[in-house]
Design an enzyme around this catalytic site. Sequence first.
Site, PDB file in Angstrom:
ATOM      1  N   LYS A   1      18.792  67.449  25.943  1.00 10.98           N
ATOM      2  CA  LYS A   1      19.261  66.073  25.785  1.00 10.98           C
ATOM      3  C   LYS A   1      20.610  66.087  25.064  1.00 10.98           C
ATOM      4  CE  LYS A   1      16.439  61.955  24.947  1.00 10.98           C
ATOM      5  NZ  LYS A   1      15.440  61.353  24.055  1.00 10.98           N
TER       6      LYS A   1
HETATM    7  O1  G3P Z   1      13.581  58.709  23.012  1.00 10.81           O
HETATM    8  C1  G3P Z   1      14.520  57.712  23.101  1.00 10.81           C
HETATM    9  C2  G3P Z   1      14.015  56.298  23.036  1.00 10.81           C
HETATM   10  O2  G3P Z   1      12.942  56.111  23.879  1.00 10.81           O
HETATM   11  C3  G3P Z   1      13.879  55.726  21.662  1.00 10.81           C
HETATM   12  O3  G3P Z   1      13.170  54.512  21.632  1.00 10.81           O
HETATM   13  O4  G3P Z   1      12.037  52.683  20.427  1.00 10.81           O
HETATM   14  O5  G3P Z   1      13.452  54.298  19.144  1.00 10.81           O
HETATM   15  O6  G3P Z   1      14.499  52.631  20.640  1.00 10.81           O
HETATM   16  P1  G3P Z   1      13.303  53.494  20.405  1.00 10.81           P
END
Ligand code: G3P
Length: 218
Positions: free
Chosen positions: A85
Amino acid sequence: MKIFLDTADLAEIRRAAEANLIDGVTTNPSLVSKVAGERDPKEIYKEICEVVDGPVSAEVVGLDRETMVSEGRKLAALHDNIVVKVPLTEDGLKACRALVAEGIRTNVTLCFSVSQALLAAKAGGTFVSPFVGRIDDISGEGMQLVHQIRQVYDNYGYDTEILAASLRHPMHVVESMLIGADCATMPPKVLWQLAQHPLTDKGLDAFLEDWKKLGTTL
Ligand code: G3P
């Protein structure tokens, strides 16, 4: 649509993998830091790869191209399932191109605009991760971004997979499917919410009450 679990929590990953519900896992430095304690994150990535037979995203933490490429090589060497990533920055895009040229799969993350998604595809990203929930958090239309990326990738035949990310509730997943996102990554809580329906619970209660009247077991 592929379902990825957005967590580094091995117990949760095992729980979902038991019914073969997930096609892969995504992590980020925040998710790893939540569960790592004293453990080496690389060991956690390897363990996740042993549990899930699919792409497992592990994120670089360097900011410049050279560091990202070097970290990406180390991550990719951990296991065949690893997808590196990289952030959607100038250096991240250059690192993406360099890693792809070496046959290493990439997930270009922290995507918040369709113009960024175009560059992720041009850089050869295997996946692009639009962060739906974080756009909603600032009063934007996160799903609209997924929709636009789908349209642009289809218009020009880019094969970068759209990995809808930062999904916070079941409707985000449903909308991702309807738009035609290739994959959706979600926290364990959202995965299990997908299975829930009050009529299922009500129907099951009624069936079991009726069965009791027979006074027998199977
Ligand atoms: O892994 C990346 C993403 O899905 C993060 O989600 O909820 O922290 O915005 P969030």
